[in-house]
Design an enzyme around this catalytic site. Structure first.
Site, PDB file in Angstrom:
ATOM      1  CB  CYS A  56      -0.930   0.022   1.204  1.00  0.00           C
ATOM      2  SG  CYS A  56      -2.081  -1.357   1.186  1.00  0.00           S
ATOM      3  CG  HIS A  68      -3.347   3.643   2.130  1.00  0.00           C
ATOM      4  ND1 HIS A  68      -3.984   3.240   0.974  1.00  0.00           N
ATOM      5  CD2 HIS A  68      -3.263   2.533   2.927  1.00  0.00           C
ATOM      6  CE1 HIS A  68      -4.254   1.951   1.068  1.00  0.00           C
ATOM      7  NE2 HIS A  68      -3.843   1.501   2.237  1.00  0.00           N
ATOM      8  CG  ASN A  88      -7.023  -0.708   1.360  1.00  0.00           C
ATOM      9  OD1 ASN A  88      -6.282  -0.279   0.468  1.00  0.00           O
ATOM     10  ND2 ASN A  88      -6.553  -1.242   2.469  1.00  0.00           N
TER      11      ASN A  88
HETATM   12  O1  UT7 Z   1      -4.084  -1.061   3.581  1.00  0.00           O
HETATM   13  C1  UT7 Z   1      -3.087  -1.734   4.262  1.00  0.00           C
HETATM   14  C2  UT7 Z   1      -3.218  -1.657   5.709  1.00  0.00           C
HETATM   15  N1  UT7 Z   1      -4.440  -2.251   6.151  1.00  0.00           N
HETATM   16  C3  UT7 Z   1      -5.082  -1.716   7.148  1.00  0.00           C
HETATM   17  O2  UT7 Z   1      -4.640  -0.717   7.640  1.00  0.00           O
HETATM   18  C4  UT7 Z   1      -6.288  -2.448   7.694  1.00  0.00           C
HETATM   19  C5  UT7 Z   1      -6.295  -2.300   9.183  1.00  0.00           C
HETATM   20  N2  UT7 Z   1      -7.374  -3.007   9.844  1.00  0.00           N
HETATM   21  C6  UT7 Z   1      -8.677  -2.659   9.773  1.00  0.00           C
HETATM   22  O3  UT7 Z   1      -9.046  -1.798   9.014  1.00  0.00           O
HETATM   23  C7  UT7 Z   1      -9.635  -3.301  10.742  1.00  0.00           C
HETATM   24  O4  UT7 Z   1      -8.906  -4.060  11.666  1.00  0.00           O
HETATM   25  C8  UT7 Z   1     -10.736  -4.176  10.082  1.00  0.00           C
HETATM   26  C9  UT7 Z   1     -11.739  -3.303   9.392  1.00  0.00           C
HETATM   27  C10 UT7 Z   1     -10.098  -5.151   9.137  1.00  0.00           C
HETATM   28  C11 UT7 Z   1     -11.479  -4.964  11.191  1.00  0.00           C
HETATM   29  O5  UT7 Z   1     -12.045  -4.066  12.131  1.00  0.00           O
HETATM   30  P1  UT7 Z   1     -11.828  -4.292  13.696  1.00  0.00           P
HETATM   31  O6  UT7 Z   1     -12.586  -3.250  14.376  1.00  0.00           O
HETATM   32  O7  UT7 Z   1     -10.351  -4.337  13.938  1.00  0.00           O
HETATM   33  O8  UT7 Z   1     -12.514  -5.687  13.929  1.00  0.00           O
HETATM   34  P2  UT7 Z   1     -11.880  -7.031  14.550  1.00  0.00           P
HETATM   35  O9  UT7 Z   1     -10.992  -7.698  13.569  1.00  0.00           O
HETATM   36  O10 UT7 Z   1     -11.334  -6.742  15.923  1.00  0.00           O
HETATM   37  O11 UT7 Z   1     -13.185  -7.894  14.724  1.00  0.00           O
HETATM   38  C12 UT7 Z   1     -14.229  -7.511  15.651  1.00  0.00           C
HETATM   39  C13 UT7 Z   1     -15.385  -8.471  15.475  1.00  0.00           C
HETATM   40  C14 UT7 Z   1     -14.972  -9.944  15.472  1.00  0.00           C
HETATM   41  O12 UT7 Z   1     -15.985 -10.676  16.115  1.00  0.00           O
HETATM   42  P3  UT7 Z   1     -15.805 -11.145  17.647  1.00  0.00           P
HETATM   43  O13 UT7 Z   1     -14.596 -12.026  17.644  1.00  0.00           O
HETATM   44  O14 UT7 Z   1     -15.626  -9.890  18.434  1.00  0.00           O
HETATM   45  O15 UT7 Z   1     -17.095 -11.849  17.911  1.00  0.00           O
HETATM   46  C15 UT7 Z   1     -14.959 -10.310  14.005  1.00  0.00           C
HETATM   47  O16 UT7 Z   1     -15.210 -11.680  13.790  1.00  0.00           O
HETATM   48  O17 UT7 Z   1     -16.013  -8.251  14.197  1.00  0.00           O
HETATM   49  C16 UT7 Z   1     -16.106  -9.473  13.479  1.00  0.00           C
HETATM   50  N3  UT7 Z   1     -16.032  -9.206  12.054  1.00  0.00           N
HETATM   51  C17 UT7 Z   1     -17.099  -8.880  11.316  1.00  0.00           C
HETATM   52  N4  UT7 Z   1     -18.402  -8.754  11.614  1.00  0.00           N
HETATM   53  C18 UT7 Z   1     -19.242  -8.415  10.640  1.00  0.00           C
HETATM   54  C19 UT7 Z   1     -14.935  -9.187  11.263  1.00  0.00           C
HETATM   55  N5  UT7 Z   1     -15.275  -8.863  10.017  1.00  0.00           N
HETATM   56  C20 UT7 Z   1     -16.603  -8.671  10.016  1.00  0.00           C
HETATM   57  C21 UT7 Z   1     -17.530  -8.310   9.034  1.00  0.00           C
HETATM   58  N6  UT7 Z   1     -18.834  -8.191   9.378  1.00  0.00           N
HETATM   59  N7  UT7 Z   1     -17.166  -8.073   7.754  1.00  0.00           N
END
Ligand code: UT7
Length: 321
Positions: free
Chosen positions: A112, A248, A278
């Site tokens: 990225c 980004h 993204n």
């Molecule tokens: O471009 C290169 C660099 N990339 C980035 O900078 C990406 C950085 N990361 C992110 O943007 C975020 O971490 C995400 C958007 C990918 C995820 O958001 P988050 O707030 O960090 O969520 P999480 O991974 O901590 O997951 C929280 C909960 C989990 O459920 P439990 O374990 O709390 O029950 C996940 O299973 O959300 C769940 N979850 C979803 N729920 C509904 C994960 N993906 C989804 C989804 N829909 N699509």
């Protein structure tokens, strides 16, 4: 000798994948995606459409905006993680599409942060008078390496290409640019396969982007705040002199955290994540072109670009537009 941005261009494929579409594909909701990422929809390529098609259109728009022909260039540099083929490189393929001949073309991969890396390289080549004019592109078709059964990644990524033409100038356009990398966290965000590991390893399966999003998020926020300050310090400038942050577009919450750290109101941040998702290395030049063409970004304004991606790689550039 300095370099400055002469013109910009971008292109997205026509096909749109909305959050509602994704609700039909994986266990997710529009509400979750918007509140956690800021993304409403993303453009993705159709069958037969490739990254080179997107790069070509973005390049043509940048050339047209500068009133230049492909033969006025001395370099094409394409940053991408999703090239059409291993070689000829994407720069050469693009030169051929545009009808150019003879000048240097190459591609680089820095996930990225690739566009910032490419800007840094082209800027150095102009400053050392190796070249006078460069077409610098970030282009991606991430939909080709996204697992549409994995809800933690498939909601994020989109396709597109953004281009800038850089030209040698007496007055500084690019005031400072900083690039970094550290493989310590290489297992948090990566694409597993590559030519040299051999195709047999896959046994007919496809590989996809792998990401531990939550952990990437934390490192990204800290690192981006540091790099933004480092780039401003290198030019002896402070955040309150910025006209626009052009970040980004990975996650709205990451962008908000950086704006907060710089004490920059969100009205001075260019956001395209809602419509583009993204798009990795394409996201900064795409956002830049959107804001140039709608008249928000004006000549003479001070812009800060920043990006963070797999590797990790990261970088930032301070630009007098
Ligand atoms: O471009 C290169 C660099 N990339 C980035 O900078 C990406 C950085 N990361 C992110 O943007 C975020 O971490 C995400 C958007 C990918 C995820 O958001 P988050 O707030 O960090 O969520 P999480 O991974 O901590 O997951 C929280 C909960 C989990 O459920 P439990 O374990 O709390 O029950 C996940 O299973 O959300 C769940 N979850 C979803 N729920 C509904 C994960 N993906 C989804 C989804 N829909 N699509």
């Amino acid at each position: 000798m300095y370099s400055r941005i002469l013109s910009t261009g971008h292109f997205v494929p026509e096909r749109i994948l909305t959050n509602r579409d994704l609700e039909q594909m994986v266990n997710t909701s529009d509400e979750w995606i918007q509140s956690r990422t800021g993304i409403r929809e993303r453009h993705i390529v159709s069958d037969g459409e490739t990254n080179l098609d997107l790069c070509e259109q973005a390049a043509r728009r940048a050339l047209e905006a500068a009133d230049l022909t492909p033969q006025d260039l001395d370099l094409i540099l394409v940053a991408t993680t999703t090239p059409n083929q291993v070689f000829p490189n994407m720069g050469v393929l693009l030169q051929e599409r545009l009808g150019g001949h003879g000048y240097a073309c190459f591609s680089l991969e820095a996930a990225c942060a690739g566009f910032i890396y490419a800007l840094s390289v082209a800027n150095s080549m102009i400053q050392t008078r190796q070249i006078q004019r460069a077409l610098v592109i970030g282009g991606e078709t991430l939909s080709r390496i996204t697992d549409y059964t994995d809800r933690s990644t498939c909601i994020l990524f989109g396709d597109g290409a953004g281009a800038v033409i850089l030209e040698g100038a007496e007055e500084a356009g690019i005031l400072s640019v900083r690039i970094h990398a550290d493989g310590m966290h290489k297992d948090l965000l990566y694409f597993p396969s590559g030519i040299s590991q051999g195709f047999d390893r896959l046994r007919g399966k496809r590989d996809f982007i792998q990401m531990r999003g939550n952990e990437v998020f934390r490192v990204a926020v800290n690192t981006l705040c540091q790099i933004a300050q480092e780039t401003l310090d290198a030019a002896g400038m402070s955040p309150d002199e910025l006209s626009w942050l052009v970040p980004h577009q990975a996650n709205l919450r990451i962008i908000e955290a950086i704006a907060r750290k710089l004490a920059l109101p969100m009205e001075r941040v260019v956001l395209t994540i809602g419509e583009h998702g993204n798009t990795s290395t394409a996201s900064i030049p795409m956002a830049l072109d959107v804001a140039v063409r709608d008249g928000r970004i004006q000549r003479g304004q001070l812009l800060l670009f920043e990006a963070f991606g797999g590797g990790f790689t990261w970088g930032s550039a301070l630009v007098r537009f």
